[in-house]
Design an enzyme around this catalytic site. Structure first.
Site, mmCIF file in Angstrom:
data_model
loop_
_atom_site.group_PDB
_atom_site.id
_atom_site.type_symbol
_atom_site.label_atom_id
_atom_site.label_comp_id
_atom_site.label_asym_id
_atom_site.label_seq_id
_atom_site.Cartn_x
_atom_site.Cartn_y
_atom_site.Cartn_z
ATOM 1 C CE LYS A 39 5.001 2.318 -1.319
ATOM 2 N NZ LYS A 39 4.056 1.364 -0.744
ATOM 3 C CD GLU A 45 15.664 -5.596 9.980
ATOM 4 O OE1 GLU A 45 15.519 -5.483 8.744
ATOM 5 O OE2 GLU A 45 15.468 -4.657 10.764
HETATM 6 P P1 NAD Z 1 10.196 -2.846 2.776
HETATM 7 O O1 NAD Z 1 11.537 -2.373 2.383
HETATM 8 O O2 NAD Z 1 9.702 -4.126 2.243
HETATM 9 O O3 NAD Z 1 9.091 -1.772 2.407
HETATM 10 C C1 NAD Z 1 9.171 -0.441 2.883
HETATM 11 C C2 NAD Z 1 8.410 0.444 1.919
HETATM 12 O O4 NAD Z 1 9.123 0.480 0.686
HETATM 13 C C3 NAD Z 1 7.006 -0.034 1.588
HETATM 14 O O5 NAD Z 1 6.148 1.073 1.480
HETATM 15 C C4 NAD Z 1 7.203 -0.700 0.241
HETATM 16 O O6 NAD Z 1 6.028 -0.719 -0.551
HETATM 17 C C5 NAD Z 1 8.248 0.195 -0.381
HETATM 18 N N1 NAD Z 1 9.036 -0.395 -1.454
HETATM 19 C C6 NAD Z 1 9.317 -1.684 -1.681
HETATM 20 N N2 NAD Z 1 10.072 -1.823 -2.789
HETATM 21 C C7 NAD Z 1 10.279 -0.572 -3.263
HETATM 22 C C8 NAD Z 1 10.991 -0.046 -4.387
HETATM 23 N N3 NAD Z 1 11.628 -0.834 -5.251
HETATM 24 N N4 NAD Z 1 11.011 1.290 -4.558
HETATM 25 C C9 NAD Z 1 10.375 2.103 -3.704
HETATM 26 N N5 NAD Z 1 9.660 1.665 -2.644
HETATM 27 C C10 NAD Z 1 9.626 0.339 -2.422
HETATM 28 O O7 NAD Z 1 10.194 -2.829 4.370
HETATM 29 P P2 NAD Z 1 9.032 -3.343 5.317
HETATM 30 O O8 NAD Z 1 9.072 -4.831 5.262
HETATM 31 O O9 NAD Z 1 7.771 -2.622 5.038
HETATM 32 O O10 NAD Z 1 9.546 -2.818 6.735
HETATM 33 C C11 NAD Z 1 10.458 -3.506 7.488
HETATM 34 C C12 NAD Z 1 11.825 -2.891 7.370
HETATM 35 O O11 NAD Z 1 11.770 -1.513 7.743
HETATM 36 C C13 NAD Z 1 12.810 -3.516 8.306
HETATM 37 O O12 NAD Z 1 14.032 -3.723 7.639
HETATM 38 C C14 NAD Z 1 12.980 -2.482 9.406
HETATM 39 O O13 NAD Z 1 14.184 -2.556 10.092
HETATM 40 C C15 NAD Z 1 12.834 -1.214 8.633
HETATM 41 N N6 NAD Z 1 12.482 -0.102 9.519
HETATM 42 C C16 NAD Z 1 13.457 0.811 9.849
HETATM 43 C C17 NAD Z 1 13.168 1.845 10.737
HETATM 44 C C18 NAD Z 1 14.223 2.844 11.142
HETATM 45 O O14 NAD Z 1 13.884 3.804 11.822
HETATM 46 N N7 NAD Z 1 15.481 2.663 10.766
HETATM 47 C C19 NAD Z 1 11.883 1.952 11.259
HETATM 48 C C20 NAD Z 1 10.916 1.022 10.896
HETATM 49 C C21 NAD Z 1 11.235 -0.007 10.019
#
Ligand code: NAD
Length: 503
Positions: free
Chosen positions: A180, A397
């Site tokens: 997803k 962050e």
């Molecule tokens: P997000 O947590 O909003 O979303 C990430 C994914 O999770 C999306 O596909 C979203 O639809 C899904 N999601 C949201 N709520 C959910 C739930 N309740 N259950 C299951 N899935 C759910 O994050 P974002 O805004 O898309 O990305 C930014 C974040 O990702 C930042 O915090 C960044 O640091 C992190 N990130 C980490 C790495 C790493 O390698 N550690 C790499 C890239 C991004």
């Protein structure tokens, strides 16, 4: 894919579909906020169908038993297809995520590298390990098998790169999966599934459901037929995923956020060349992809004696960063990915200023221009001086182009500040003193530590976080191990009664 219609972005059991509900979502170009594609807005029904297809392909299909060399060959074919489609995919990534075209292209190169790396690794690590059981009558061997059905949930900042760190090792190990992608940047992941099909992956092994986190993502995390959930995203969603996955005791891998320190000692700036390099890399650490990088060096921790010179030059160069649509020639930074992301960034800057931070650069939306439409989600690279750990902007962050500046006088103080975060993804130390470099690197509680550099990663080296930056590792041998179960097979070649019980 040939015959695939625009909104058929759900792939289940070898077929492209629209959402069961018929719902769709517009995908916006963040440079002008105009829709440029439409995808299926999947839901729980689509997710259940995809998990069923992946379950069936795992339990009854050929992929888990396919010889490792054949699986590796398929991964290499996928890498070749990525190289063939580099321009198309790089452009798609640039428009979808708002990054520059060159960054989009580099992402695709890195994705191809991940496929090649895991192809080589899975062949290289071999099949099993014979254990000496202390008797010629016992044959004991430890073998590795695929985990089963893997659910993968990915973020919007590096859509295809983050997907590849999961898809490539999962396939190398013989799993089936449902992915997803982020609902705001799903396009390249849909395209990748098309390439997997083209490369000859059997139906049902790779499934994708485009749709929101609260329905598709949440259902994947709780689904009883999913064996492993690998999540990359923010701390808040990651915590929900871990909680939901615990109910069915799934294996869980979490790659979460970071609040990454970039520690600069005065000795790194002793020469003009050293100073220029440290400033240049501090800019790159904080502002590449407009700071929307999990490992962004968003906390500059600089030695007090060089602070004024360092921050003045950094701010001067930050003001010169060319903002615009990522596909325009010469543009160095694109927009933020969404209106929400920009508002979040603005609220962090406002709170920092209210708490006493001093604005040295940025802090506003830029003037619109030909390469920067007024409707785009642009925000100026921002430098906030005189920051301290009590400020929200230092602890949380931001995920935008905001750099905070703190200072130190001693090595101990520098280490304490750098470790003063609930996260622990990455950090850097800049110094001309080799002993100090090793000492500080050894004391930093972060999953990646750079010495006199910032940002590079290697597919061969594990990536992941200490603390609230996550659980588990991607890339490297551990990144493959996430997707393999370990089984001990103990064979008694001369069985006899044990007579533990007399009767
Ligand atoms: P997000 O947590 O909003 O979303 C990430 C994914 O999770 C999306 O596909 C979203 O639809 C899904 N999601 C949201 N709520 C959910 C739930 N309740 N259950 C299951 N899935 C759910 O994050 P974002 O805004 O898309 O990305 C930014 C974040 O990702 C930042 O915090 C960044 O640091 C992190 N990130 C980490 C790495 C790493 O390698 N550690 C790499 C890239 C991004």
């Amino acid at each position: 894919m040939p015959g695939q219609q625009a909104q058929q972005t759900i792939h289940v059991g070898g077929e492209w579909r629209t959402a069961a509900s018929g719902a769709t979502r517009d995908i916006l170009d963040p440079a002008d906020a105009k829709p440029f594609a439409q995808v299926a807005e999947g839901g729980v029904l689509d997710t259940d169908a995809a998990v069923e297809a992946a379950r069936s392909a795992f339990d009854h299909g050929a992929w888990p038993q396919t010889p490792v060399a054949e699986r590796a060959a398929l991964l290499r074919r996928v890498a070749d297809l990525l190289v063939r489609d580099r321009e198309r995919l790089g452009l798609l990534e640039s428009r979808d995520a708002g990054k520059t075209l060159e960054e989009g292209r580099v992402d695709i190169d890195c994705v191809a590298d991940a496929f090649r790396y895991f192809a080589d690794l899975v062949v290289g690590v071999g099949g099993g390990r014979v254990v000496d059981a202390g008797s010629d009558d016992i044959h004991s061997v430890v073998v590795h098998e695929p985990v089963g059905v893997c659910a993968m949930i990915t973020p919007w900042n590096y859509p295809l790169l983050q997907a590849s760190w999961k898809v490539a090792p999962a396939l190398a190990a013989g799993n089936t999966f449902v992915i997803k992608p982020s609902e705001i940047t799903p396009l390249t992941t849909v395209a990748l599934v098309g390439l997997l099909v083209e490369a000859g992956l059997p139906a049902g092994v790779a499934n994708i459901v485009t749709g929101p986190g609260h329905s598709v993502g949440a259902r994947l995390a709780e689904h009883p037929d999913v064996d492993l959930v690998s999540f990359t995203g923010g701390l808040a969603s990651g915590t929900k995923v871990a909680r939901a996955a615990a109910v069915t005791v799934k294996k869980v891998a979490l790659e979460l956020g970071g609040k990454n320190p970039n520690v600069v000692f005065a000795d790194a700036c002793a020469t003009d060349e050293g100073f220029d390099t440290a400033v240049d890399q501090a800019l790159n650490a904080a502002f590449i992809h407009s700071g929307q990088v999990c490992s962004a060096g968003s906390r500059l921790i600089v030695e007090e004696s060089v602070r004024e010179r360092f921050v003045a030059e950094l701010a001067r160069r930050a003001r010169r960063i060319r903002l615009g649509r990522g596909t325009e020639d010469g543009v160095e930074c694109g927009p933020l990915v969404s209106a929400e992301q920009r508002e979040k960034t603005e609220s962090y800057v406002a709170s920092a200023l209210a708490e006493g931070a001093v604005l040295r650069a940025g802090g506003a939306r830029p003037e619109p221009s030909a390469e920067r439409p007024a409707t785009g989600y642009f925000y100026e690279p921002t430098v906030l001086d005189h920051c301290h750990r009590e400020m929200r902007v230092v602890r949380e962050e931001v995920f935008g182009p905001v750099l905070t500046v703190e200072t130190f006088r001693t090595e101990d103080e520098a280490v304490a500040l750098a470790n003063d975060t609930e996260y622990g993804l990455a950090g850097a130390v800049w110094t001309a003193d080799a002993g100090r470099a090793r000492r500080v690197a050894g004391r930093l509680r972060h999953g990646t530590v750079w010495i006199n550099d910032f940002h590079p990663y290697l597919p061969q080296a594990e990536w992941g976080g200490f603390g609230k930056s996550g659980v588990g590792r991607e890339l490297g041998p551990a990144g493959l191990a996430e997707y393999r179960e370990t089984k001990h097979v103990y064979q008694n070649l001369a069985p006899k009664p044990v007579r533990w019980f007399a009767g």
